[in-house]
Design a protein around this motif. Structure first.
Motif, short mmCIF file in Angstrom:
data_model
loop_
_atom_site.label_atom_id
_atom_site.label_comp_id
_atom_site.label_asym_id
_atom_site.label_seq_id
_atom_site.Cartn_x
_atom_site.Cartn_y
_atom_site.Cartn_z
N VAL A 1 20.75 -0.16 2.33
CA VAL A 1 18.84 0.54 2.11
C VAL A 1 18.46 -0.47 2.77
N ARG A 2 16.99 -0.03 3.60
CA ARG A 2 15.95 -0.03 4.57
C ARG A 2 14.88 0.35 3.94
N ALA A 3 13.97 -0.60 3.85
CA ALA A 3 12.92 -0.48 3.16
C ALA A 3 11.67 -0.47 4.17
N HIS A 4 10.77 0.36 4.51
CA HIS A 4 9.55 0.42 5.36
C HIS A 4 8.34 0.11 4.20
N VAL A 5 7.59 -1.38 4.87
CA VAL A 5 6.43 -1.15 3.54
C VAL A 5 5.05 -1.70 4.71
N VAL A 6 3.60 -0.60 4.06
CA VAL A 6 2.55 -1.05 4.11
C VAL A 6 1.95 -2.09 3.73
N LEU B 1 15.91 -3.68 -9.99
CA LEU B 1 16.49 -2.50 -10.17
C LEU B 1 17.73 -2.73 -9.72
N ALA B 2 19.07 -2.05 -10.14
CA ALA B 2 20.28 -2.41 -10.04
C ALA B 2 20.85 -3.47 -8.91
N LYS B 3 21.90 -4.42 -8.06
CA LYS B 3 21.65 -4.74 -7.21
C LYS B 3 22.30 -3.95 -5.65
N TYR B 4 23.02 -2.79 -6.28
CA TYR B 4 23.02 -1.71 -4.52
C TYR B 4 21.67 -1.15 -4.19
N LYS B 5 21.13 -0.98 -5.15
CA LYS B 5 19.95 -0.69 -4.98
C LYS B 5 18.62 -1.56 -4.54
N VAL B 6 18.45 -2.83 -4.08
CA VAL B 6 17.38 -3.53 -3.59
C VAL B 6 17.93 -3.11 -2.36
N PRO B 7 16.86 -3.37 -1.28
CA PRO B 7 16.67 -3.01 0.03
C PRO B 7 17.48 -3.90 0.58
N ASP B 8 18.82 -3.75 1.52
CA ASP B 8 18.91 -5.25 2.25
C ASP B 8 17.65 -5.71 3.48
N GLN B 9 17.47 -4.67 3.72
CA GLN B 9 15.92 -4.97 4.87
C GLN B 9 15.05 -4.42 4.13
N ILE B 10 13.93 -4.94 5.24
CA ILE B 10 12.48 -4.26 4.41
C ILE B 10 12.01 -5.18 5.96
N ARG B 11 11.65 -3.33 6.52
CA ARG B 11 9.86 -3.85 7.42
C ARG B 11 8.76 -3.83 6.95
N ILE B 12 8.52 -4.96 8.26
CA ILE B 12 6.90 -4.54 7.27
C ILE B 12 6.51 -3.89 8.08
N HIS B 13 5.35 -3.66 7.79
CA HIS B 13 3.99 -2.77 8.69
C HIS B 13 2.38 -3.45 8.30
N ARG B 14 1.94 -3.23 9.69
CA ARG B 14 0.74 -2.94 9.46
C ARG B 14 -0.44 -1.95 9.55
N ASP B 15 -0.03 -0.99 10.21
CA ASP B 15 -0.34 0.45 10.15
C ASP B 15 0.37 1.41 9.38
N ALA B 16 0.14 2.36 9.40
CA ALA B 16 0.26 3.69 8.67
C ALA B 16 1.90 3.74 8.97
N LEU B 17 2.18 4.56 8.24
CA LEU B 17 3.65 5.41 8.33
C LEU B 17 3.86 6.33 8.53
N LEU C 1 1.20 -1.36 0.23
CA LEU C 1 0.47 0.28 0.10
C LEU C 1 1.06 0.75 -0.13
N GLU C 2 1.77 0.99 0.96
CA GLU C 2 2.75 2.54 1.10
C GLU C 2 4.27 1.56 1.03
N ALA C 3 5.20 2.56 1.21
CA ALA C 3 6.47 2.01 1.03
C ALA C 3 8.06 3.40 1.44
N ALA C 4 8.59 3.76 2.28
CA ALA C 4 9.13 4.38 2.51
C ALA C 4 10.86 3.41 2.30
#
Length: 523
Positions: free
Chosen positions: A465-470, A490-506, A449-452
């Motif tokens: 790179v760390r991604a926060h996704v809802v 995406l290029a390899k260096y742009k792929v998020p190394d970590q993914i944080r999954i959220h169920r609530d809005a950022l 739904l959304e990502a940062a």
């Protein structure tokens, strides 16, 4: 209704002041609805008369031109009436974010040296407790008449008769002190001039094509420049504004069914509306335009929204509090994007009327087309500076150009593409990584739904790179699924190394922008 007596002393007749807009609208269309709210409807004539009564009441209580007057409340007709009265009296309005903590509110009141405050019942106890700590604060007016405050309606009664002495406000005079949302740290007090507010309204009416028969709603709260600005624009055009206390998708859907014609929403709000139970194109039968901001809309969401809402779409980008609107992606641009030019959906449009926009490098030199740099603009909407902070002002206003810290590039047709904020850029192993590119990819991932995206310290790469996704409630996507999706695009260096999954809005600020600073600080 008979217009109250008004004495205007020394005002040049050729110069229109913002305080006169409600009078002009009431003369033009006195019976037209100015505000519609859950509590009822007020015509332009009724609002004009209430504004005059409020202004006279405040004068009798001792309000003087230049006094700082804070406002702390959710959205309501009374909130707008307050600002209209303050504009007539030449006071400096200080809108406060009601989402802040009591300690933060106290700090801002002290910083602003506010001697008056209008406050909603929900926040009155906090203000009253802090009052002994606020040396400048003299008057607390309560919209609901909470104990310990002067009731708002009593002030109107005090102004039932008498002569209103309107102030003469020069173009360069400061009429508002608005605090930044604090995306990069502590809020700063932005001094906004009479010229800035007049120009913001004129540009918006022109670029967003305001009409006189509209019934318009803005999801941006009134304490934010976009929220109040859009209501003032409607007053300029003698059109009707819907005012509800706070954004609520289910409630707003009922107002669409009652005839809303135009709205301002952020993309996540549009997504929420489209996911309401039973929503259908019939709900938006009267809708003419959707103005969205804070972020580009993903192609999938835009396609869905255009199919269901079947109206014009505008994307607006700007520094808002400090420099107003900067670019506009028009309805024609959106249609063109869906007919062979999809890259335009990644753009925030071209500079608006009478706005000079350039892209600068770190040495304040203009960069070639296609090269990422800092977005800078020059217009009559640039702030007068940060209150009490000349050094910070000098850092962002250079020879009249405003440097807001947003990165981007221009293409051959003059369209602007964002590349995130200067403070958010990630340097991973010597490579520049722009979060907005990864966020756009994540937005296209099924179930997201959304990502940062933020950079986090790393002993080997410097930053990773760390991604926060809802995720949508029905999604069962995993971090591995999301990384796999990114690796294919995406290029390899742009792929998020970590993914944080959220169920609530950022976490977001008042204009709907994600607070990357808070995500970086989270462990």
């Amino acid at each position: 209704m008979t217009a109250p007596r008004t004495r205007i002393v020394g005002r040049p007749q050729s110069r229109i002041q913002i305080g006169e807009w409600i009078d002009m609208a009431a003369r033009r269309t006195p019976r037209q609805a100015c505000f519609v709210s859950p509590s009822g409807t007020r015509s332009f004539a009724e609002v004009r008369d209430r504004v005059h009564r409020l202004a006279r009441g405040l004068q009798r209580m001792g309000l003087r031109q230049g006094d700082r007057v804070a406002v702390l409340a959710t959205d309501s007709p009374e909130y707008v009436e307050t600002f209209l009265a303050l504009f007539k009296l030449g006071a400096v309005a200080v809108p406060l974010n009601y989402r802040l903590s009591p300690a933060e509110i106290t700090t801002l009141l002290r910083t602003a040296e506010a001697s008056w405050i209008f406050v909603g019942d929900r926040y009155a106890p906090d203000v009253l407790r802090a009052w002994p700590e606020l040396a400048h604060l003299e008057h607390v007016i309560g919209y609901g008449g909470a104990e310990g405050t002067v009731p708002y309606e009593r002030v109107l009664l005090m102004g039932t008769d008498g002569v209103l002495r309107e102030a003469v406000v020069e173009e360069q005079e400061v009429i508002a002190l608005a605090f930044t949302s604090g995306t990069t740290g502590l809020p700063k007090g932005v001094m906004q001039s009479h010229r800035m507010w007049k120009t913001m309204s004129a540009n918006a009416v022109l670029e967003y094509r305001f009409l006189r028969d509209e019934f318009r709603y803005s999801a941006s709260p009134l304490y934010h420049v976009a929220g109040l600005g859009l209501v003032l624009n409607a007053i300029c055009r003698s059109s009707t504004s819907l005012l509800i206390p706070q954004w609520d998708p289910a409630e707003l859907l009922t107002w669409f069914r009652k005839g809303l014609t135009d709205v301002f929403l952020v993309p996540t709000m549009i997504s929420s509306l489209l996911r309401q139970p039973g929503v259908s194109p019939a709900d938006f039968a009267t809708l003419r335009s959707v103005f969205y901001g804070a972020a580009p809309m993903s192609p999938d969401l835009l396609t869905s929204a255009m199919a269901v809402m079947d109206c014009d779409f505008y994307n607006g980008f700007g520094a808002g509090t400090e420099a107003g609107m900067q670019t506009v992606l028009t309805p024609e641009d959106h249609v063109r994007a869906l007919h062979g030019h999809p890259h335009l959906l990644g753009s925030v449009g071209r500079p608006g009327y009478n706005i000079d926009l350039q892209i600068w490098d770190a040495e304040n030199n203009e960069v070639p087309l296609g090269q990422v740099g800092e977005i800078v603009t020059r217009s009559d909407m640039v702030m007068s500076g940060y209150y009490g902070q000349p050094e910070k002002t000098a850092q962002v206003v250079v020879n009249g150009w405003f440097k807001g810290g947003d990165l981007g590039y221009l293409d051959e047709e003059g369209y602007l593409y964002l590349a995130g904020r200067k403070d958010d850029m990630i340097i991973r192993g010597g490579e520049n990584v722009y979060p907005i590119e990864i966020e756009s990819t994540l937005a296209a991932c099924p179930g997201v739904l959304e990502a940062a995206v933020v950079g986090v310290p790393d002993p080997h790469w410097g930053q990773t790179v760390r991604a926060h996704v809802v995720l949508a409630p029905e999604s069962d996507a995993t971090a591995e699924d999301i990384q796999r999706f990114c690796r294919e695009r995406l290029a390899k260096y742009k792929v998020p190394d970590q993914i944080r999954i959220h169920r609530d809005a950022l976490p977001k600020n008042a204009s709907g922008k994600v607070l990357h600073r808070l995500l970086r600080e989270s462990t």
